[in-house]
Each structure stands twice: as structure tokens, then as C-alpha cells.
Design an enzyme around this catalytic site. Structure first.
Site, PDB file in Angstrom:
ATOM      1  N   ASP A  43       0.858  -1.186   0.000  1.00 12.96           N
ATOM      2  CA  ASP A  43       0.000   0.000   0.000  1.00 12.96           C
ATOM      3  C   ASP A  43       0.893   1.235   0.000  1.00 12.96           C
ATOM      4  O   ASP A  43       2.103   1.154   0.206  1.00 12.96           O
ATOM      5  CB  ASP A  43      -0.950  -0.002   1.200  1.00 12.96           C
ATOM      6  N   ASP A  49       6.431  -4.651   5.614  1.00 10.76           N
ATOM      7  CA  ASP A  49       6.937  -5.355   6.799  1.00 10.76           C
ATOM      8  C   ASP A  49       6.711  -6.839   6.531  1.00 10.76           C
ATOM      9  O   ASP A  49       5.759  -7.446   7.027  1.00 10.76           O
ATOM     10  CB  ASP A  49       6.184  -4.917   8.057  1.00 10.76           C
ATOM     11  N   ASP A  99       2.726  -9.073   3.735  1.00 14.72           N
ATOM     12  CA  ASP A  99       3.061  -7.792   4.366  1.00 14.72           C
ATOM     13  C   ASP A  99       2.232  -7.655   5.641  1.00 14.72           C
ATOM     14  O   ASP A  99       1.001  -7.616   5.602  1.00 14.72           O
ATOM     15  CB  ASP A  99       2.770  -6.639   3.397  1.00 14.72           C
ATOM     16  N   ASP A 101       0.363  -6.155   8.742  1.00 18.32           N
ATOM     17  CA  ASP A 101      -0.370  -4.904   8.962  1.00 18.32           C
ATOM     18  C   ASP A 101      -1.084  -4.998  10.303  1.00 18.32           C
ATOM     19  O   ASP A 101      -1.845  -5.947  10.541  1.00 18.32           O
ATOM     20  CB  ASP A 101      -1.376  -4.677   7.831  1.00 18.32           C
ATOM     21  N   SER A 339       4.235 -19.586 -42.925  1.00 13.14           N
ATOM     22  CA  SER A 339       3.723 -19.447 -44.276  1.00 13.14           C
ATOM     23  C   SER A 339       3.029 -20.743 -44.716  1.00 13.14           C
ATOM     24  O   SER A 339       2.259 -21.313 -43.966  1.00 13.14           O
ATOM     25  CB  SER A 339       4.854 -19.051 -45.236  1.00 13.14           C
ATOM     26  N   ASP A 624       3.757 -12.556 -41.645  1.00 14.70           N
ATOM     27  CA  ASP A 624       4.560 -13.693 -42.079  1.00 14.70           C
ATOM     28  C   ASP A 624       6.028 -13.463 -41.734  1.00 14.70           C
ATOM     29  O   ASP A 624       6.605 -12.426 -42.062  1.00 14.70           O
ATOM     30  CB  ASP A 624       4.374 -13.828 -43.597  1.00 14.70           C
TER      31      ASP A 624
END
Length: 798
Positions: A43, A49, A99, A101, A339, A624
Site C-alpha cells: 500500500d 513489513d 506484508d 499490517d 507461411s 509472415d
């Protein structure tokens, strides 16, 4: 990868516990998690962390985790974990980064799943995982317009978020506008590009405007900084007595639908495991070996074809017939084409077991198609059918051009009616390893650039479509759908293979530059008119430099005359355009140091103008590969495929050695291992049926068997060692090169005897050179054995 990536470093080892159980011996797995590098921020309000979680469900129901390292995108953990594992079950270790939080739920950044089966016993291995997510964070802005009363006249609200996937929306406020939500939609945008929402309003004042918005009463416009809006919360942005505008922003999931990485996809790896068993058995039989080949002794053999319209379509059938009679097809792992040879391949792979059957039925069916009258392809009924198909394709969300019309003409040429076959359907023909894996080659080009200055190799398999240089791939079923920042935004129906065949053989993509190069040995005169003028300029020494920093460049735009000339000689009649699955992805700042990127880096923009590379385009422009080099070798020269032998089947018109010489030059310039295929002047003037080239000094260069399309001893022999009678001599006269040759690139119809002679000639040239093919295969096996003796550790899968 060329795009931003993340890395995890860990030490892992398995140790014999000494306690052997008869049915399930156990081992001690030790994992030391060292560090991670270049982790993204979860964020914008705080630094990461991060901690790492380990989960091995076959060994423990507990999720283990490291400590969290605060405020670091390069966390160092140095923590060790132990698991008791059973060797006879599938043990997949999951490493997930989160992470931490304290306020909200921890953010899950990504997960690596690692099969520990490849770890050597009693030996410590350093594992480096490049986890590739993932470019930048993509967010979604949802908006909703709610009406308060019916409108007497239609009015429009116009919404725009520059740089978003959707770009622009309109919402009509008409007589049917009622109190329920009348208009709602969303924009997907890059979170850290500071995007704005611009709203063009009806000419009526707003009664309420939310704080972060700027309202211009005179212009009737509203502008909001999206980064200033609260996340995951629906708010009212503006209102008056007729409507109200509500918005909500959310982060999108970080799961990519574009696979970033240069490794082979899991489906191809599974195919290789199954195909290797078939190849090993076939090689033992063909080479008359007394024992089975070990895994490290099995060479990867590929058939590489060169296009040439119906000439190559027909000749490839003959070559494959000869290879089948020699049991060589079962010795091969890959079959590549572009081709006209893609027409043959697409027909063959409709049959899931084509290489296990006699090819006579396929050859006779194509004979009927090649000898039928083509005039009906332009009848009123056919033209109406083409129009309906193109309209349907446009309605599905695809761009259409004359390339698509050409694809429909090919469909008529090769089929009795509509062909609903798709490239992903060919998975049925390779999922058991029963046939070589087909790979179709094309190039991505750029407007106002010749293929000398800009081209990027693109490969198509039944599993994936990808651009080699970037290491970016999408599922074949998703090719042509709309992508943004690696996410699939809008799934479109998979393209029918006839349209791909039109693109793989797109005769409408030529330009004057190509014609000039084809007819002159030196292109310097015209080339200088098409090049950008870019020069290095000096920089102040006080700025710190890093290895991946680029020099500053001075770009000087061309004058009016040069620009006009450049437009004329580089303009293509048409290219096939498909939604760009790289759109919005960001190049890593050290992309030029990526060895795989550098391997295919050969455009004028790679080093000087990365902002103009393919990720900035809305559409891929495909054509091609023959408009660059008449070869389908590029997919086989990927290091990951480890191709040891290439059977180069040449069906091109004109000078037979041209594409071989061009390929050798290209590989030398790019640093790609490839044998030095040098022919004497005598050979060039009188080509033989087959040449074997091997670079004894470089074991990484594949062994090359080059088959030019010539009529040498076939003139006197019906089959190897069997001379023609006087009455049969006419059948040996196959005119391949004169101006009156029936096998011109532009010939769409053959007489039955012309078709038969070309098939027989191509088959004979293979059969008559069995000794050289076996010599090449034997050399490859011996070379694999020697490499194992010198570097035994390199053949471990870890």
C-alpha cells in the site's frame, strides 16, 4: 524476464534419516530462508513489513513463518525450518510472502510452489525463485449514476480516465432514465500513475461536489484525483436535482493471466516427459542400439520447415512421408513452420494420431484440394459467406483486414466447407506425447519501421502464444482477448485457425522496402531513409551511474521529404492486428541485462526508446516471418528447448541457400549458438540433396541437416538405388526454378501429375539421404554422452 520481477533466495537440502520404511522411506528436508529482493509495496501508506510462510501439507498441517522485517523491500530472514517428508508422495513446498499490517488484514503478495522431488540427497542447494508478478498494482474505479427523475431530453455524461484499459465511457440520461441505477461501469488503471477521473457533465449546475474534486462550472466538467479517494468505500462524488454520481475504488487481485518467464510452460514440460519415452524407443530402433538410452543421452530433434505457399504445402507432405518410412518422425520432438507449411501442419493436427498413421489419405485429400478449380472461391455465395464471417469477427471485438479475407480464402482452398478448428484443439494431438509439438512462427512489426529495424519473434503452440524477447505468454485460448497490465480484462472467442493461417502467410504485408531488399544485394541506400537519427550525448560526471543505466540520446525527427519517403517505402498494405496481451506492462529497469531479452534484442528501439516498445501498443501487428527471414528456426533456438538436431526442410523459391545464410548471420550477430553453414561455390552452383553441418567447437550449437529443394538424382532414380526406365524419365523432370515452373509461389492450383511429382521428389530426397540423417542422430547421441561425462551435475533436475 524483461518485466519487473521479485526474487527469493533459499537453501534447501534433503537428508537420509537412516530409518528406512519398506513402503515409504522418509527424508529430512531442511529449508533455510535467506532473503527476498525487490518486493513491491502493498500500500502507499507504509513500507513493507514482510514475512514468509512455509507450508508443506504432505509433511505437516502447520504453516510455519519467519519473523517480519520492518520497512524493507529487501528483507533478510536467515531462518531454518525442518520437515519430515516421504519420498513416494508428491511433496510441493509453498513459500508465500505477506506484508504484516497491525490495522487491517495482512496483504498476501505472492506464493511460490516448489516441487522438492528434484533436490539431490545429502547436498545443499541454493534456490533462487524469480517470482514475476508482477508489474505494478492495478486498481478498479467503479462508478454509478443514479437518476432522481425522468428526463425530458437525452443528455450525456462522458467519463474518462487517461491510461486506463477502458479509456472512455458515456452514459445517456434519456426519457427512460428512472430512479433505479441507470448507468454503472468501471475503469481499470495503474495505481501509481496518479490517474484522474474526468467527467463531462450536462450544462446544469451541481448542487454538491465532494472535497477532492475540481468543478469547472463554465465548461461543465468535473475532475477528481483518484488517489485522493478513499479505498473500498462507496462515496457520492457529485449531485444535483436530476442525478447523483457515486464512485468506489478497489485494488485488483495480483494474479496475472500473462505468464512472465522464459521457462517452458508446465504443459510443454509434461509433453516433453511423455515424448521422451517415444523418442528413446524410436532412436534405439533406428540407430540399432543394444541398450536403452538414458534420459541425458536422448537428443532433442526438431523438424524445421521453410514456407512457400502451395509449393511448401505439397512438398512438406512428401518430406514427412519419407521421414515416416524411415521411422524418423517418432525420433523428433518439435515441428515448426510458417507461411505455407502451416497449412500442412494445421491439416495434420486435426487428427490426434496423424504420425501413427499412413499419410496417404492426407496426401490424397490435399491433392483433391490442390487440383480443384479455385474460381468458385470468388463466387457470389462465397463472397457473401466471407462478409458474414468478417462481420461476425468484428462483432466479437476483433479488428478485421484483408489478411482475414485471405484466411477465409485459405479455408476455402484447403477445406470443403467452414472449418471451426482452433489452435488450442491441437492439444488433443500432443497431450499424450503421440506427435511432435507443432510451433508456428510469426513476427510482430511496427508502423513506419521496416523489418530490418523492428521485428519481434512470436511463437504459437497449442498451449501458449508468446513473444520470445519479453518472455511473456498467454494461453492459446486467450490469444486475441483484451489484456491490461497482465490481467485478462475481456475474454473474446478464440480465433478460428483459418485466420491465423492468413496471418502466418500474410502476402498482403509486404512493402516497397522488402521488395527492394529482395531484388538488390545492398539495402544501404533505402535503409538510411527509414532509420531514426539517434545519437548519444554527453552527461555530467556528477550523476551516479549503475550498470543498467542507459545513456542519454538525442533524437532528431526527419524532415518532410525524408518522412514522406519513409512512409511510402515502409507502409504495408495490411497486417493482422490482435489485442496486445503485453499492454500496460512495465519493463524492469535492468531489462537490457536480462540474458534472454538480450538474446532476441535486435530492434532499433530496444536500447534507445524502451517507451516505444510493444507494451505501449494497443494492438500487436503480426505478419509472415518470411518478410524478415524465411525460417521458422527462432522457437527452436530458445535455450530452454535444448534442441540438438534440426532437420532444415527448405521449400523457398529462388536462391536455395539465402535463408540459411541469413539465419547464420542473424545468429552470429545475436550470439545464438548455430553451426557455420558454409557451402563451396561448386555446391552453390550445383546443390546436392542434403548437407550436414556441425560445430565441433561449440556443443551448444545444434547439428543441422539442410535439405534444399532440388531435383538432383531423382531425375534418374524412382527410389534410392532403383533407376528409372526410359518411360519413367519424364516423371523425373520436376521444374522447380525456371520462369515457367508450375510451382511458383503464386500458383494456387496444380495438375494432378504436378502434385504427385513434387510429393515424390520431396519424399525421395529424404529417403536417399538416410545415411546423413542417421549420422546426425548418432553424433547427437555421442555428444550428449560426452557432455554428461564432462559435466555430470548439469543433468540433474533441481
Amino acid at each position: 524476464m524483461a518485466f519487473t520481477n521479485f526474487e527469493i533466495f533459499a537453501l534447501a537440502s534433503t537428508t537420509d534419516t537412516g530409518k528406512t520404511v519398506e513402503t515409504s522411506p522418509c527424508y529430512l528436508l531442511t529449508v533455510e530462508v535467506i532473503r527476498a529482493k525487490n518486493l513491491r509495496r502493498a500500500d502507499i501508506f507504509s513500507h513493507t513489513d514482510c514475512y514468509l510462510m512455509l507450508w508443506l501439507p504432505t509433511a505437516s498441517s502447520i504453516h510455519f513463518r519467519t519473523k517480519a522485517v520492518e520497512n524493507s523491500k529487501d528483507p533478510v530472514w536467515n531462518e531454518t525450518f525442518h520437515f519430515m517428508v516421504q519420498s513416494k508422495v508428491k511433496n510441493v513446498l509453498e513459500l508465500s510472502v505477506h506484508d504484516e499490517d497491525n490495522i487491517s488484514r495482512d496483504d498476501h503478495l505472492f506464493t511460490v510452489r516448489f516441487d522438492i522431488a528434484g533436490l539431490p540427497l545429502n547436498e545443499k542447494v541454493l534456490m533462487q525463485f524469480k517470482c514475476n508478478p508482477k508489474s505494478r498494482q492495478v486498481c478498479c474505479l467503479e462508478y454509478e449514476v443514479q437518476g432522481k427523475k425522468a428526463q425530458k431530453s437525452k443528455q450525456k455524461l462522458s467519463f474518462m480516465v487517461k491510461g486506463s484499459h477502458e479509456g472512455h465511457h458515456e452514459c445517456s440520461l434519456g426519457s427512460d432514465f428512472c430512479i433505479s441505477p441507470a448507468c454503472q461501469s468501471a475503469f481499470h488503471y495503474v495505481k501509481y500513475k496518479q490517474p484522474t477521473l474526468d467527467v463531462k457533465l450536462p450544462k446544469k449546475d451541481l448542487d454538491y461536489v465532494f472535497g477532492p474534486c475540481a468543478y469547472n462550472r463554465e465548461e461543465g466538467s468535473l475532475q477528481a484525483q483518484i488517489s485522493s479517494l478513499p479505498t473500498k468505500k462507496k462515496i457520492m462524488l457529485a449531485e444535483n436535482n436530476e442525478f447523483s454520481l457515486h464512485v468506489k475504488t478497489e485494488d485488483c487481485q495480483n494474479v496475472l493471466d500473462v505468464r512472465l518467464g522464459y521457462d517452458l510452460c508446465s504443459q510443454e514440460q509434461d509433453f516433453l516427459d511423455k515424448r521422451k519415452k517415444i523418442v528413446a524407443e524410436a532412436l534405439k530402433k533406428v540407430l540399432g542400439l543394444e541398450r536403452d538410452l538414458q534420459d541425458h543421452e536422448i537428443p532433442v530433434v526438431a523438424i524445421m520447415t521453410v514456407g512457400g505457399s502451395t509449393r511448401s504445402l505439397t512438398a512438406l507432405y512428401g518430406s514427412l512421408q519419407g521421414l515416416k518410412k524411415l521411422n524418423i518422425i517418432d525420433c523428433t520432438t518439435y515441428l515448426t513452420g510458417f507461411s505455407g507449411t502451416t497449412w500442412t501442419m494445421a491439416n495434420l493436427y486435426k487428427d490426434a494420431y496423424w504420425s501413427q498413421k499412413d499419410l496417404d489419405e492426407q496426401i490424397n485429400k490435399t491433392k483433391r484440394d490442390m487440383t480443384k478449380c479455385k474460381a468458385n472461391g470468388l463466387s457470389i455465395e462465397c463472397l457473401k459467406y466471407y462478409n458474414r464471417q468478417l462481420c461476425q469477427r468484428k462483432q466479437e471485438g476483433q479488428k478485421t483486414s484483408c489478411i482475414d479475407l485471405w484466411g477465409l480464402l485459405i479455408e476455402y482452398l484447403l477445406n470443403d466447407g467452414e472449418d471451426n478448428h482452433k489452435l488450442s484443439d491441437q492439444q488433443q494431438a500432443v497431450n499424450d506425447g503421440q506427435n511432435p509439438l507443432p510451433i508456428y512462427a510469426a513476427i510482430n512489426v511496427k508502423e513506419n519501421y521496416s523489418t530490418m529495424d523492428f521485428k519481434e519473434w512470436v511463437e504459437f503452440t497449442p498451449y501458449e502464444v508468446g513473444i520470445l524477447k519479453y518472455g511473456a505468454y498467454v494461453r492459446t485460448e486467450d490469444f486475441g482477448s483484451e489484456f491490461f497490465m497482465g490481467r485478462l480484462m475481456k475474454k473474446l472467442p478464440e480465433t478460428r485457425i483459418c485466420y491465423l493461417q492468413g496471418m502466418w502467410s500474410s502476402i498482403f504485408s509486404l512493402n516497397l522496402m522488402y521488395v527492394w531488399n529482395l531484388s538488390h544485394s545492398s539495402e544501404d541506400f533505402w535503409h538510411k531513409w527509414t532509420q531514426d537519427q539517434i545519437v548519444d550525448i554527453g552527461e555530467e560526471d556528477h550523476l551516479p551511474t549503475r550498470a543498467h543505466d542507459q545513456k542519454s540520446h538525442l533524437y532528431t525527427p526527419a524532415g518532410p521529404l525524408s518522412s514522406a519517403l519513409r512512409d511510402v517505402i515502409t507502409d504495408r498494405l495490411s497486417v493482422a492486428q490482435y489485442h496486445n496481451f503485453l499492454r500496460g506492462l512495465q519493463l524492469d529497469n535492468s531489462y537490457l541485462e536480462q540474458s534472454n531479452f538480450h538474446r532476441w534484442k535486435d530492434t532499433v528501439l530496444d536500447s534507445s526508446s524502451p517507451n516505444q516498445l510493444t507494451q505501449s501498443e494497443e494492438y500487436l501487428s503480426l505478419e509472415d516471418a518470411g518478410f524478415f527471414i524465411s525460417t521458422s528456426s527462432a522457437p527452436l533456438l530458445r535455450l530452454e528447448r535444448k534442441v540438438d538436431v534440426i532437420l532444415h526442410l527448405n521449400y523457398s523459391a529462388g536462391l536455395q541457400t539465402r535463408n540459411l545464410e541469413q539465419t547464420c548471420k542473424y545468429c552470429a550477430e545475436q550470439g545464438i549458438p548455430f553451426p557455420k553453414a558454409v557451402l563451396s561455390e561448386e555446391d552453390k552452383n550445383s546443390l546436392k540433396e542434403c548437407y550436414l553441418f556441425e560445430d565441433a567447437e561449440n556443443s551448444e550449437a545444434p547439428i543441422l541437416l539442410f535439405f534444399p529443394q532440388v531435383n538432383d538424382t531423382f531425375r534418374y532414380y524412382t527410389s534410392p538405388g532403383v533407376k528409372r526406365s526410359e518411360s519413367q524419365l519424364k516423371d523425373g523432370k520436376v521444374d522447380l526454378s525456371s520462369d515457367s515452373s508450375p510451382y511458383s509461389t503464386y500458383s494456387m492450383t496444380f495438375h494432378p501429375e504436378e502434385y504427385d511429382r513434387l510429393v515424390k521428389l520431396s519424399e525421395y530426397n529424404i529417403l536417399n539421404n538416410q545415411h546423413l540423417i542417421l549420422q546426425g542422430l548418432c553424433s547427437a547421441v555421442e555428444r550428449k554422452k560426452k557432455v554428461q561425462e564432462i559435466k555430470p551435475s548439469e543433468h540433474r533436475d533441481a
